[in-house]
Write a protein that holds these residues in place. Structure first.
Motif, PDB file in Angstrom:
ATOM      1  N   LEU A 176       0.816  -0.840  -0.216  1.00 44.57           N
ATOM      2  CA  LEU A 176       0.899   0.115  -0.267  1.00 44.57           C
ATOM      3  C   LEU A 176       1.185   1.184   0.208  1.00 44.57           C
ATOM      4  O   LEU A 176       1.936   1.656   0.869  1.00 44.57           O
ATOM      5  CB  LEU A 176      -0.958  -0.170   1.203  1.00 44.57           C
ATOM      6  CG  LEU A 176      -1.615  -1.178   1.622  1.00 44.57           C
ATOM      7  CD1 LEU A 176      -2.415  -0.862   3.186  1.00 44.57           C
ATOM      8  CD2 LEU A 176      -3.322  -1.691   0.368  1.00 44.57           C
ATOM      9  N   ALA A 177       0.214   1.878  -0.900  1.00 42.01           N
ATOM     10  CA  ALA A 177       1.384   3.198  -0.857  1.00 42.01           C
ATOM     11  C   ALA A 177       0.481   4.940  -0.556  1.00 42.01           C
ATOM     12  O   ALA A 177      -0.410   4.680  -1.522  1.00 42.01           O
ATOM     13  CB  ALA A 177       2.397   3.942  -2.671  1.00 42.01           C
ATOM     14  N   GLY A 178       0.574   6.121   0.208  1.00 47.18           N
ATOM     15  CA  GLY A 178      -0.350   6.454  -0.060  1.00 47.18           C
ATOM     16  C   GLY A 178       0.243   8.445   0.157  1.00 47.18           C
ATOM     17  O   GLY A 178       1.257   8.187  -0.757  1.00 47.18           O
ATOM     18  N   ARG A 179       0.070   8.825   0.423  1.00 44.12           N
ATOM     19  CA  ARG A 179       0.889  10.415   0.187  1.00 44.12           C
ATOM     20  C   ARG A 179       0.910  11.392   1.426  1.00 44.12           C
ATOM     21  O   ARG A 179       1.053  10.435   2.158  1.00 44.12           O
ATOM     22  CB  ARG A 179      -0.271  11.222  -0.579  1.00 44.12           C
ATOM     23  CG  ARG A 179      -1.906  11.530   0.092  1.00 44.12           C
ATOM     24  CD  ARG A 179      -2.727  12.062  -1.172  1.00 44.12           C
ATOM     25  NE  ARG A 179      -4.105  12.426  -0.618  1.00 44.12           N
ATOM     26  CZ  ARG A 179      -4.439  13.244   0.167  1.00 44.12           C
ATOM     27  NH1 ARG A 179      -3.254  14.548   0.575  1.00 44.12           N
ATOM     28  NH2 ARG A 179      -5.783  14.170   0.792  1.00 44.12           N
ATOM     29  N   HIS A 209       4.975   8.492  -5.078  1.00 49.19           N
ATOM     30  CA  HIS A 209       4.538   7.750  -3.453  1.00 49.19           C
ATOM     31  C   HIS A 209       5.607   6.836  -3.603  1.00 49.19           C
ATOM     32  O   HIS A 209       6.002   5.645  -2.597  1.00 49.19           O
ATOM     33  CB  HIS A 209       3.992   7.121  -4.052  1.00 49.19           C
ATOM     34  CG  HIS A 209       2.042   7.044  -4.355  1.00 49.19           C
ATOM     35  ND1 HIS A 209       1.446   7.682  -3.363  1.00 49.19           N
ATOM     36  CD2 HIS A 209       1.132   7.114  -5.299  1.00 49.19           C
ATOM     37  CE1 HIS A 209       0.248   7.926  -3.582  1.00 49.19           C
ATOM     38  NE2 HIS A 209       0.094   7.224  -4.454  1.00 49.19           N
ATOM     39  N   TRP A 210       7.266   7.184  -4.027  1.00 48.08           N
ATOM     40  CA  TRP A 210       8.077   6.222  -4.198  1.00 48.08           C
ATOM     41  C   TRP A 210       9.003   6.354  -2.570  1.00 48.08           C
ATOM     42  O   TRP A 210       9.550   5.320  -1.845  1.00 48.08           O
ATOM     43  CB  TRP A 210       9.027   6.911  -4.576  1.00 48.08           C
ATOM     44  CG  TRP A 210      10.623   8.138  -4.241  1.00 48.08           C
ATOM     45  CD1 TRP A 210      11.449   8.949  -3.710  1.00 48.08           C
ATOM     46  CD2 TRP A 210       9.576   9.422  -4.929  1.00 48.08           C
ATOM     47  NE1 TRP A 210      10.494   9.944  -3.096  1.00 48.08           N
ATOM     48  CE2 TRP A 210      10.208  10.360  -4.507  1.00 48.08           C
ATOM     49  CE3 TRP A 210       8.357  10.012  -6.242  1.00 48.08           C
ATOM     50  CZ2 TRP A 210      10.081  12.031  -4.846  1.00 48.08           C
ATOM     51  CZ3 TRP A 210       8.194  11.352  -6.385  1.00 48.08           C
ATOM     52  CH2 TRP A 210       9.302  12.310  -5.775  1.00 48.08           C
ATOM     53  N   SER A 211       8.785   7.253  -1.632  1.00 48.29           N
ATOM     54  CA  SER A 211       9.102   7.006  -0.102  1.00 48.29           C
ATOM     55  C   SER A 211       9.075   6.094   0.343  1.00 48.29           C
ATOM     56  O   SER A 211       7.995   6.153   0.928  1.00 48.29           O
ATOM     57  CB  SER A 211       8.949   8.827   0.899  1.00 48.29           C
ATOM     58  OG  SER A 211       9.878   9.752  -0.385  1.00 48.29           O
ATOM     59  N   VAL A 212      10.021   5.629   1.297  1.00 50.69           N
ATOM     60  CA  VAL A 212       9.514   4.216   2.135  1.00 50.69           C
ATOM     61  C   VAL A 212       8.571   4.912   2.937  1.00 50.69           C
ATOM     62  O   VAL A 212       7.485   4.081   3.614  1.00 50.69           O
ATOM     63  CB  VAL A 212      10.277   3.150   2.653  1.00 50.69           C
ATOM     64  CG1 VAL A 212      11.116   2.927   1.371  1.00 50.69           C
ATOM     65  CG2 VAL A 212      11.261   4.072   3.441  1.00 50.69           C
ATOM     66  N   TRP A 213       8.353   6.077   3.197  1.00 49.56           N
ATOM     67  CA  TRP A 213       7.363   6.222   4.899  1.00 49.56           C
ATOM     68  C   TRP A 213       6.195   6.545   4.038  1.00 49.56           C
ATOM     69  O   TRP A 213       5.029   7.217   4.935  1.00 49.56           O
ATOM     70  CB  TRP A 213       8.312   8.012   5.289  1.00 49.56           C
ATOM     71  CG  TRP A 213       8.837   8.303   4.894  1.00 49.56           C
ATOM     72  CD1 TRP A 213      10.377   8.054   5.124  1.00 49.56           C
ATOM     73  CD2 TRP A 213       8.302   9.916   3.855  1.00 49.56           C
ATOM     74  NE1 TRP A 213      10.904   9.567   4.503  1.00 49.56           N
ATOM     75  CE2 TRP A 213       9.494  10.064   3.470  1.00 49.56           C
ATOM     76  CE3 TRP A 213       7.311  10.091   3.643  1.00 49.56           C
ATOM     77  CZ2 TRP A 213       9.329  11.353   2.793  1.00 49.56           C
ATOM     78  CZ3 TRP A 213       7.239  10.999   3.008  1.00 49.56           C
ATOM     79  CH2 TRP A 213       8.076  11.869   2.774  1.00 49.56           C
ATOM     80  N   GLY A 238      18.737   8.484  -1.997  1.00 50.92           N
ATOM     81  CA  GLY A 238      17.942   7.799  -3.173  1.00 50.92           C
ATOM     82  C   GLY A 238      17.810   6.152  -2.460  1.00 50.92           C
ATOM     83  O   GLY A 238      17.594   4.984  -3.910  1.00 50.92           O
ATOM     84  N   GLU A 239      17.886   6.298  -1.178  1.00 46.97           N
ATOM     85  CA  GLU A 239      17.898   4.949  -0.672  1.00 46.97           C
ATOM     86  C   GLU A 239      16.307   3.885  -0.859  1.00 46.97           C
ATOM     87  O   GLU A 239      16.163   2.563  -0.858  1.00 46.97           O
ATOM     88  CB  GLU A 239      17.341   4.093   0.506  1.00 46.97           C
ATOM     89  CG  GLU A 239      17.378   4.874   1.427  1.00 46.97           C
ATOM     90  CD  GLU A 239      17.130   6.309   1.817  1.00 46.97           C
ATOM     91  OE1 GLU A 239      15.950   6.732   2.229  1.00 46.97           O
ATOM     92  OE2 GLU A 239      17.613   7.159   1.114  1.00 46.97           O
ATOM     93  N   GLU A 240      15.324   4.856  -1.733  1.00 46.64           N
ATOM     94  CA  GLU A 240      13.947   3.577  -1.630  1.00 46.64           C
ATOM     95  C   GLU A 240      13.665   3.471  -3.581  1.00 46.64           C
ATOM     96  O   GLU A 240      13.501   2.372  -3.244  1.00 46.64           O
ATOM     97  CB  GLU A 240      13.087   5.204  -2.000  1.00 46.64           C
ATOM     98  CG  GLU A 240      12.827   5.319   0.098  1.00 46.64           C
ATOM     99  CD  GLU A 240      13.431   6.363  -0.234  1.00 46.64           C
ATOM    100  OE1 GLU A 240      14.900   7.433  -0.773  1.00 46.64           O
ATOM    101  OE2 GLU A 240      13.120   7.790   0.672  1.00 46.64           O
ATOM    102  N   PHE A 241      14.965   4.059  -4.116  1.00 49.07           N
ATOM    103  CA  PHE A 241      14.421   2.978  -5.566  1.00 49.07           C
ATOM    104  C   PHE A 241      15.415   1.577  -5.507  1.00 49.07           C
ATOM    105  O   PHE A 241      14.635   0.913  -6.198  1.00 49.07           O
ATOM    106  CB  PHE A 241      15.735   3.870  -6.374  1.00 49.07           C
ATOM    107  CG  PHE A 241      16.076   3.008  -7.715  1.00 49.07           C
ATOM    108  CD1 PHE A 241      15.149   3.848  -8.323  1.00 49.07           C
ATOM    109  CD2 PHE A 241      16.633   1.795  -7.571  1.00 49.07           C
ATOM    110  CE1 PHE A 241      14.584   2.826  -9.761  1.00 49.07           C
ATOM    111  CE2 PHE A 241      17.057   2.138  -9.208  1.00 49.07           C
ATOM    112  CZ  PHE A 241      16.230   1.660 -10.532  1.00 49.07           C
TER     113      PHE A 241
END
Length: 335
Positions: free
Chosen positions: A120-123, A164-168, A191-194
Motif C-alpha cells: 500500500l502506498a499513500g501520500r 509515492h516512492w518514499s518508504v515512509w 536515494g535509498e528507496e529506489f
C-alpha cells in the motif's frame, strides 16, 4: 511467553532527533483502535541524547522497543528494524516526522477489503517550520491497483510519477519483504528507496496507490540529508552503489535485460539534479563531488528529464565533451 503477533511494525530510524522523537512516537501511540502495533526505535549511534530517550520511551510505553547500533546510516538502521520486526505489515517512520492521525484505522480497513494487495502506498503533507500543514503541489496524484502482470518497470514508473516512492508512505506485507529478500543497500545512504522499491516490485502481487495521508513530513530540519549541500559528494557515492547493484540484479536475472534501459534512465534521473546542483560557486564542494561524477560517467548519456530541460541538456553536453571539472566550473559561472 511470546506475545500475540502485532498487525503493524513501525520502524523508526533514530539519529540525533532528540528534539522531535517524542512527537513522532506520540503519533503512533495516539492512533485510534487496538494497540495491534509495535514501534521499533533503531538508534543509529546518536550523540545528542536520542539513545537515552529511546530507552526511556521503551521502558515506559508498551509496544515501544529500543535497539541500538553504531552509526551506519539510515539504510542499515532500517535493515536492523526489518530483522527485528514481528508485525504482519511494516511501516517506516523517520524520527523527525509523524504518522497522520487515523492512519492505522484506514489501513486496517484497506487490508481487510483488499486481501490480494501486499503493498500500500499513500501520500503525505508537509509540516512547515510554523507548524502548518500543506500539500506538495508538484506531484501527480494517482490512485488505483497495479497488478503483477502490469510489469516491473511500468509499475515502478507509475509509483514514481505519482510521487509515492518514499518508504515512509508505504505499508508493506511482511511476507513480501521476506519473499523478495528486499533490504536497503547499506552503501546507499541517499536515494535509498529506489533499490528497495525495485526489489519489492519483483515479487509484488498487487500494488495499491491510495488517497490516504500516511505522514506529516517535517520541512527544513537542520542536519537533514536533504538540506546539506556539503553532503552532495555522498549522494554520488550512493548513486554509484545503486548503479552497481542494478547491474548485479541484471546479471543474476532478478531483473530482465529488457527492463535495464528504463531502470538505467530512472537512476540517471536521480543523478542529473544532483550533478547540476554540484555546479556551485564553492570550489571545495565542486572538488568533493569530482570523484563521484567521474565514477558515474556511464550514466552521462542517459535520463529522461535531462532531455526536456535545455539548461540541463547543455550541462550534459559539457560533461560529456569536457569532463566534470571544466563542466562544473563553467556551469557555476551561470549562477
Amino acid at each position: 511467553m511470546e506475545s500475540v503477533q502485532p498487525l503493524f511494525s513501525v520502524i523508526t530510524p533514530v539519529y540525533n532527533v532528540c528534539e522531535y522523537l517524542l512527537t513522532a512516537v506520540q503519533s503512533v501511540l495516539e492512533q485510534p483502535g487496538p494497540k495491534d502495533w509495535e514501534c521499533l526505535l533503531i538508534d543509529d549511534g546518536s550523540t545528542d541524547g536520542s539513545a537515552a530517550l529511546c530507552d526511556a520511551l521503551a521502558g515506559m510505553l508498551p509496544g515501544v522497543k529500543a535497539i541500538h547500533q553504531p552509526n551506519q546510516g539510515v539504510s542499515a538502521a532500517r535493515n536492523t528494524g526489518l530483522r527485528a520486526a514481528r508485525g504482519r505489515w511494516v511501516l517506516f517512520l523517520d524520527g523527525d516526522d509523524c504518522l497522520a492521525p487515523d492512519l492505522l484505522p484506514q489501513l486496517r480497513q484497506t487490508i481487510e477489503s483488499r486481501p490480494e494487495c501486499d503493498w500500500l502506498a499513500g501520500r503525505f503533507l508537509i509540516r512547515g517550520t510554523d507548524g502548518t500543514l500543506r500539500e506538495h503541489t508538484g506531484l501527480q496524484r494517482q490512485t488505483g491497483v497495479l497488478p503483477a502482470d502490469a510489469g516491473v518497470v511500468p509499475r515502478l514508473q507509475a509509483l514514481y510519477a505519482a510521487g509515492h516512492w518514499s518508504v515512509w508512505k508505504f505499508c508493506i506485507r511482511h511476507d513480501l519483504i521476506e519473499k523478495t529478500g528486499a533490504q536497503f543497500w547499506p552503501q546507499v545512504r541517499w536515494g535509498e528507496e529506489f533499490g528497495f522499491d525495485l526489489q519489492l516490485m519483483t515479487g509484488c502481487r498487487e500494488l495499491c496507490l491510495l488517497d490516504i495521508v500516511f505522514l506529516h513530513y517535517r520541512e527544513g530540519r537542520p542536519g537533514s540529508l536533504l538540506n546539506d549541500e556539503k553532503g552532495l559528494a555522498d549522494h554520488f557515492l550512493s548513486l554509484q552503489a545503486t548503479w552497481q547493484h542494478l547491474e548485479e540484479m541484471a546479471k543474476s536475472k532478478r531483473i530482465s535485460r529488457q527492463d535495464l534501459p528504463a531502470l538505467r534512465d530512472m537512476v540517471a534521473d536521480m543523478f542529473w539534479p544532483q550533478a547540476r546542483t554540484a555546479a556551485v560557486r564553492d570550489a571545495a564542494v565542486r572538488r568533493a563531488c569530482l570523484p563521484g561524477l567521474r565514477a558515474l560517467r556511464p550514466l552521462y548519456p542517459y535520463g529522461t528529464e535531462v532531455r526536456t530541460r535545455s539548461s540541463w541538456r547543455l550541462f550534459q553536453l559539457l560533461l560529456r565533451a569536457l569532463g566534470p571539472r571544466p563542466a562544473l566550473w563553467l556551469a557555476s559561472r551561470q549562477r
